[in-house]
Scaffold this motif. Sequence first.
Motif, PDB file in Angstrom:
ATOM      1  N   LYS A   1     -11.009  12.291  16.005  1.00  0.00           N
ATOM      2  CA  LYS A   1     -10.331  11.410  16.981  1.00  0.00           C
ATOM      3  C   LYS A   1      -9.014  10.892  16.406  1.00  0.00           C
ATOM      4  O   LYS A   1      -7.991  10.881  17.080  1.00  0.00           O
ATOM      5  N   MET A   2      -9.035  10.503  15.115  1.00  0.00           N
ATOM      6  CA  MET A   2      -7.787  10.043  14.475  1.00  0.00           C
ATOM      7  C   MET A   2      -6.783  11.185  14.419  1.00  0.00           C
ATOM      8  O   MET A   2      -5.600  11.007  14.706  1.00  0.00           O
ATOM      9  N   CYS A   3      -7.280  12.371  14.099  1.00  0.00           N
ATOM     10  CA  CYS A   3      -6.431  13.575  14.018  1.00  0.00           C
ATOM     11  C   CYS A   3      -5.747  13.817  15.359  1.00  0.00           C
ATOM     12  O   CYS A   3      -4.516  13.965  15.422  1.00  0.00           O
TER      13      CYS A   3
ATOM     14  N   SER B   1       2.645   6.872   1.915  1.00  0.00           N
ATOM     15  CA  SER B   1       1.641   7.597   1.114  1.00  0.00           C
ATOM     16  C   SER B   1       0.467   8.067   1.984  1.00  0.00           C
ATOM     17  O   SER B   1      -0.668   8.204   1.523  1.00  0.00           O
ATOM     18  N   GLY B   2       0.742   8.290   3.266  1.00  0.00           N
ATOM     19  CA  GLY B   2      -0.288   8.907   4.119  1.00  0.00           C
ATOM     20  C   GLY B   2      -1.206   7.879   4.743  1.00  0.00           C
ATOM     21  O   GLY B   2      -0.844   6.713   4.902  1.00  0.00           O
ATOM     22  N   SER B   3      -2.401   8.322   5.081  1.00  0.00           N
ATOM     23  CA  SER B   3      -3.384   7.407   5.666  1.00  0.00           C
ATOM     24  C   SER B   3      -3.813   6.390   4.619  1.00  0.00           C
ATOM     25  O   SER B   3      -3.903   6.716   3.424  1.00  0.00           O
TER      26      SER B   3
ATOM     27  N   GLY C   1      11.721   7.879  -2.496  1.00  0.00           N
ATOM     28  CA  GLY C   1      10.372   7.728  -3.062  1.00  0.00           C
ATOM     29  C   GLY C   1       9.441   8.780  -2.479  1.00  0.00           C
ATOM     30  O   GLY C   1       9.851   9.892  -2.143  1.00  0.00           O
ATOM     31  N   LYS C   2       8.176   8.420  -2.343  1.00  0.00           N
ATOM     32  CA  LYS C   2       7.138   9.426  -2.085  1.00  0.00           C
ATOM     33  C   LYS C   2       6.758   9.514  -0.611  1.00  0.00           C
ATOM     34  O   LYS C   2       6.546   8.505   0.057  1.00  0.00           O
ATOM     35  N   ALA C   3       6.660  10.766  -0.146  1.00  0.00           N
ATOM     36  CA  ALA C   3       6.132  11.080   1.196  1.00  0.00           C
ATOM     37  C   ALA C   3       4.926  11.979   0.965  1.00  0.00           C
ATOM     38  O   ALA C   3       5.087  13.191   0.743  1.00  0.00           O
ATOM     39  N   LEU C   4       3.733  11.399   0.927  1.00  0.00           N
ATOM     40  CA  LEU C   4       2.534  12.145   0.522  1.00  0.00           C
ATOM     41  C   LEU C   4       1.541  12.284   1.667  1.00  0.00           C
ATOM     42  O   LEU C   4       1.408  11.382   2.496  1.00  0.00           O
ATOM     43  N   GLY C   5       0.835  13.393   1.725  1.00  0.00           N
ATOM     44  CA  GLY C   5      -0.224  13.560   2.717  1.00  0.00           C
ATOM     45  C   GLY C   5       0.305  13.398   4.128  1.00  0.00           C
ATOM     46  O   GLY C   5       1.252  14.088   4.538  1.00  0.00           O
ATOM     47  N   GLY C   6      -0.279  12.460   4.867  1.00  0.00           N
ATOM     48  CA  GLY C   6       0.210  12.197   6.227  1.00  0.00           C
ATOM     49  C   GLY C   6       1.667  11.772   6.221  1.00  0.00           C
ATOM     50  O   GLY C   6       2.395  11.994   7.190  1.00  0.00           O
ATOM     51  N   GLY C   7       2.135  11.183   5.121  1.00  0.00           N
ATOM     52  CA  GLY C   7       3.550  10.818   5.009  1.00  0.00           C
ATOM     53  C   GLY C   7       4.434  12.048   4.978  1.00  0.00           C
ATOM     54  O   GLY C   7       5.505  12.090   5.609  1.00  0.00           O
TER      55      GLY C   7
ATOM     56  N   PHE D   1       2.470  17.692   0.115  1.00  0.00           N
ATOM     57  CA  PHE D   1       1.284  17.829   0.972  1.00  0.00           C
ATOM     58  C   PHE D   1       0.059  17.839   0.049  1.00  0.00           C
ATOM     59  O   PHE D   1      -0.359  18.893  -0.426  1.00  0.00           O
ATOM     60  N   VAL D   2      -0.480  16.661  -0.230  1.00  0.00           N
ATOM     61  CA  VAL D   2      -1.551  16.508  -1.239  1.00  0.00           C
ATOM     62  C   VAL D   2      -2.933  16.813  -0.649  1.00  0.00           C
ATOM     63  O   VAL D   2      -3.943  16.635  -1.328  1.00  0.00           O
ATOM     64  N   HIS D   3      -2.983  17.261   0.562  1.00  0.00           N
ATOM     65  CA  HIS D   3      -4.249  17.412   1.282  1.00  0.00           C
ATOM     66  C   HIS D   3      -5.287  18.224   0.496  1.00  0.00           C
ATOM     67  O   HIS D   3      -6.481  17.906   0.530  1.00  0.00           O
ATOM     68  N   ARG D   4      -4.821  19.252  -0.204  1.00  0.00           N
ATOM     69  CA  ARG D   4      -5.757  20.103  -0.959  1.00  0.00           C
ATOM     70  C   ARG D   4      -6.540  19.260  -1.967  1.00  0.00           C
ATOM     71  O   ARG D   4      -7.751  19.446  -2.143  1.00  0.00           O
TER      72      ARG D   4
ATOM     73  N   ALA E   1      -9.145   3.008   5.059  1.00  0.00           N
ATOM     74  CA  ALA E   1      -9.505   3.343   6.451  1.00  0.00           C
ATOM     75  C   ALA E   1     -10.142   4.726   6.490  1.00  0.00           C
ATOM     76  O   ALA E   1     -11.139   4.961   7.184  1.00  0.00           O
ATOM     77  N   VAL E   2      -9.558   5.650   5.694  1.00  0.00           N
ATOM     78  CA  VAL E   2     -10.075   7.031   5.676  1.00  0.00           C
ATOM     79  C   VAL E   2     -11.549   7.035   5.276  1.00  0.00           C
ATOM     80  O   VAL E   2     -12.381   7.698   5.897  1.00  0.00           O
ATOM     81  N   ARG E   3     -11.884   6.238   4.270  1.00  0.00           N
ATOM     82  CA  ARG E   3     -13.291   6.211   3.822  1.00  0.00           C
ATOM     83  C   ARG E   3     -14.206   5.693   4.939  1.00  0.00           C
ATOM     84  O   ARG E   3     -15.315   6.160   5.132  1.00  0.00           O
TER      85      ARG E   3
ATOM     86  N   ARG F   1       0.847  -1.209   0.000  1.00  0.00           N
ATOM     87  CA  ARG F   1       0.000   0.000   0.000  1.00  0.00           C
ATOM     88  C   ARG F   1       0.875   1.249   0.000  1.00  0.00           C
ATOM     89  O   ARG F   1       0.517   2.265   0.596  1.00  0.00           O
ATOM     90  N   MET F   2       2.006   1.180  -0.631  1.00  0.00           N
ATOM     91  CA  MET F   2       2.974   2.305  -0.675  1.00  0.00           C
ATOM     92  C   MET F   2       3.232   2.852   0.727  1.00  0.00           C
ATOM     93  O   MET F   2       3.308   4.064   0.947  1.00  0.00           O
ATOM     94  N   ASN F   3       3.276   1.921   1.696  1.00  0.00           N
ATOM     95  CA  ASN F   3       3.538   2.254   3.111  1.00  0.00           C
ATOM     96  C   ASN F   3       2.492   3.203   3.688  1.00  0.00           C
ATOM     97  O   ASN F   3       2.796   4.021   4.575  1.00  0.00           O
TER      98      ASN F   3
END
Length: 311
Positions: free
Chosen positions: A132-134, A114-116, A157-163, A183-186, A120-122, A75-77
């Motif tokens: 609560k997760m935040c 690659s973040g969360s 490699g990639k550190a995206l979002g939460g990563g 920071f892909v959050h947007r 699980a997020v869905r 899952r790309m970590n």
Amino acid sequence: MVLHALKQQLLKSSCAFGSWARLMQTQSSGCVYSSTHDFNPKEVREKLQAFPGGSIDLLKQDCGIAILTINNPSRMNAFSGSMMVQLEEKVSLLENWSDGKGLIVHGAEGTFCSGSDLNAVRAISNPQDGMKMCMFMQNTLTRLLRLPLISVALVEGKALGGGAELTTACDFRIMASDGVIQFVHRHMGLVPGWGGAARLVRIVGSQNALKLLGGAVKVDLEFGLQIGLVDGALEAPQAQDSADTLLEQAECWLSRYTKGPTPVIQAVKRVVLSGRELPLSDALRTEKDVFGTLWGGPANLQALASKSKHN
Ligand SMILES: CC[C@@H](C(=O)O)C(=O)SCCNC(=O)CCNC(=O)[C@H](O)C(C)(C)COP(=O)(O)OP(=O)(O)OC[C@H]1O[C@@H](n2cnc3c(N)ncnc32)[C@H](O)[C@@H]1OP(=O)(O)O
């Protein structure tokens, strides 16, 4: 007049004690959120455990440098719920590692994180569970950053979002030639929730933070070094042994700053931490207290004994 001056002094010292006590309280427990914020960590852990997959692995080495691996390569970590709980467990182990001087955080099999986990997020996309997760991840990453050891994120490699947010919870970031922090959050209709925005402003300043968050800008090695988000470059490894070579390079990079007695290195982190988080007077008092733990101690006396020619 004297009474007024006395009252001012009492007010100042109680304020100083108050802010220091607040940091120590959060620093000792490490938590930003507690039951006073309607936060029940036990309840959150149980909810997160319902989302299994991957692991957070910790190797504590005799040299005093530990390696923490975000391990979910299929899952790309991405962080599953159970990995969030495991991260908290590993941070607790590191908080109690008396021989610890340094920490390298990296991802398994050639990418960072690659973040969360979006699955699980869905499942926890309702506001209550999201908050609560935040709060759980903010507590954990704040404790990670406040560890009494010097930490570095090895970004391959990639550190995206939460990563991307996880990289800001380390003291330093070093990057391989293929590394990207984004920071892909947007793109998710979000802003950082794991504390990444607050820490990013303190690392690169508010203007650069606005650009990286507002533009979901890809930060590669060159741009990261330019804006100060990245602190060092890793040499392109020989293909067959890339993971070890990069980890070995990271350990060599970090060991420049962790050589010397463990109490001294831990004290270095403590005085910088208080300088970073406390008002000046409180930070100065902390520095005095930490200095007092080393002055005339074994490392200091040994160093003095070795400087015989200055007698
Ligand atoms: C507070 C922030 C936090 C939150 O809001 O909770 C977040 O972090 S939200 C998540 C933010 N992260 C992302 O949006 C990144 C999503 N992933 C990607 O963009 C891409 O996967 C990639 C990381 C750029 C890699 O692309 P690529 O090399 O093309 O590989 P794949 O896309 O095929 O991925 C391989 C495999 O991994 C699965 N995967 C990747 N990322 C995640 C993730 N974050 N959660 C769950 N699964 C993930 C992907 O689905 C593929 O699986 P299979 O399709 O089963 O092969």
